[in-house]
Design an enzyme around this catalytic site. Structure first.
Site, mmCIF file in Angstrom:
data_model
loop_
_atom_site.group_PDB
_atom_site.id
_atom_site.type_symbol
_atom_site.label_atom_id
_atom_site.label_comp_id
_atom_site.label_asym_id
_atom_site.label_seq_id
_atom_site.Cartn_x
_atom_site.Cartn_y
_atom_site.Cartn_z
ATOM 1 N N PHE A 25 0.909 -1.221 0.164
ATOM 2 C CA PHE A 25 0.017 -0.198 0.032
ATOM 3 C C PHE A 25 0.982 1.266 0.040
ATOM 4 C CE2 PHE A 25 -4.691 -0.304 0.932
ATOM 5 C CZ PHE A 25 -4.669 -1.724 0.372
ATOM 6 N N CYS A 31 -5.960 15.302 0.307
ATOM 7 C CA CYS A 31 -7.297 14.835 -0.268
ATOM 8 C C CYS A 31 -8.070 16.050 -0.679
ATOM 9 C CB CYS A 31 -8.206 14.029 0.868
ATOM 10 S SG CYS A 31 -9.957 13.711 -0.053
ATOM 11 N N CYS A 46 -16.042 15.852 3.182
ATOM 12 C CA CYS A 46 -16.281 14.239 2.949
ATOM 13 C C CYS A 46 -16.327 13.843 4.486
ATOM 14 C CB CYS A 46 -15.351 13.522 2.199
ATOM 15 S SG CYS A 46 -15.390 11.726 2.422
ATOM 16 N N CYS A 49 -14.164 9.324 6.001
ATOM 17 C CA CYS A 49 -12.812 9.023 5.940
ATOM 18 C C CYS A 49 -12.622 7.741 7.400
ATOM 19 C CB CYS A 49 -11.787 10.071 6.224
ATOM 20 S SG CYS A 49 -10.355 9.932 5.121
ATOM 21 N N ASP A 50 -11.727 6.834 7.376
ATOM 22 C CA ASP A 50 -11.281 6.213 8.338
ATOM 23 C C ASP A 50 -9.925 5.852 8.270
ATOM 24 O OD1 ASP A 50 -11.026 4.644 6.074
ATOM 25 O OD2 ASP A 50 -12.245 2.869 6.716
ATOM 26 N N THR A 51 -9.283 7.025 7.514
ATOM 27 C CA THR A 51 -7.895 6.586 7.557
ATOM 28 C C THR A 51 -7.007 7.997 7.659
ATOM 29 O OG1 THR A 51 -7.739 7.108 5.046
ATOM 30 C CG2 THR A 51 -7.683 4.999 5.796
ATOM 31 N N GLU A 116 -7.415 3.581 -5.685
ATOM 32 C CA GLU A 116 -8.541 3.601 -4.754
ATOM 33 C C GLU A 116 -8.568 5.292 -5.021
ATOM 34 O OE1 GLU A 116 -8.474 1.567 -1.105
ATOM 35 O OE2 GLU A 116 -8.422 -0.351 -2.275
ATOM 36 N N HIS A 208 -9.467 -6.393 6.491
ATOM 37 C CA HIS A 208 -8.302 -6.171 7.012
ATOM 38 C C HIS A 208 -8.703 -5.657 8.554
ATOM 39 C CE1 HIS A 208 -9.797 -2.373 5.082
ATOM 40 N NE2 HIS A 208 -9.209 -1.943 5.802
#
Ligand code: SF4
Length: 214
Positions: A25, A31, A46, A49-51, A116, A208
């Protein structure tokens, strides 16, 4: 150009059609759907987001001066021979930085390249696997690819229109409420009910997280 990378690591792809596949990755910093300088949800366009994509301070992150330098680093992260190499370009929004030089350099290292993207910027078809995850608050300009991954529930989503876009796979992925397991369970139930009612779509799970991988 140089490339700002938040982190770079070896894992298994957790989501989508390639779930379970060994992958490097490369998470790009930044962003275009995030207006806050820091990770402040109150200022985000947005809400999905989870990152963490802010800065270049993660494992394997940093500023890479050339496409070749980043491709070489990705190959080092892979750490085996050149067979079956698979890299996932993600973010943040990778298309803010991914360019032809980087695609060529990764192909020269024998990587199959997946991306992605939130779909607000065009994605070149020279990328081997295009996964777009549209966000209702933004305009999706990239309406073709291999995998459309819609986070669910998503108020204001034009999912009916998306069925006419040119994607080989339509995936619905339950929204991770992160610190609210009960809400996440509810999202999963809604996603299952949606797929039961709309068989063009299929469920994508974030395996994951289930497996405890990065
Ligand atoms: S588009 Fe993706 S990376 Fe950007 S804020 Fe939304 S979920 Fe996060």
């Amino acid at each position: 150009m140089s490339y700002a990378v938040k982190e770079r690591f070896l894992t298994l792809q957790g989501e989508g059609v390639h779930a379970g596949r060994r992958a490097v990755f490369v998470r790009f910093a930044g962003c275009n759907l995030w207006t806050g300088l820091e990770r402040d949800r109150a200022t985000a366009i947005c809400q999905f987001c989870d990152t963490d994509f802010v800065g270049m301070d993660g494992e394997g992150g940093g500023r890479f001066p050339t496409a070749e330098a980043l491709a070489t680093a990705a190959a080092e992260t892979w750490g085996m021979d050149r067979d079956s190499r698979f890299v996932v370009l993600t973010g943040g929004e990778p298309m803010l930085q991914v360019d032809a030089d980087l695609i060529d350099a990764l192909h020269a290292e024998n990587f199959f390249i997946a991306i992605e993207s939130n779909g607000t910027l065009p994605v070149p078809r020279t990328i081997d696997w295009i996964c777009i995850s549209p966000k209702a608050e933004s305009e999706t300009v990239q309406r073709s690819g291999d995998e459309l991954k819609l986070v669910w529930p998503q108020e204001g989503s034009n999912w009916q229109d998306m069925q006419d876009w040119d994607f080989a796979n339509l995936l619905l992925q339950p929204k991770d409420a992160i610190s609210d397991p009960a809400a996440s369970k509810g999202h999963l139930e809604q996603a299952i009910a949606f797929v039961q009612a709309h068989p063009k779509w299929r469920l994508s799970l974030q395996t994951h997280k289930i497996l405890g991988l990065a």
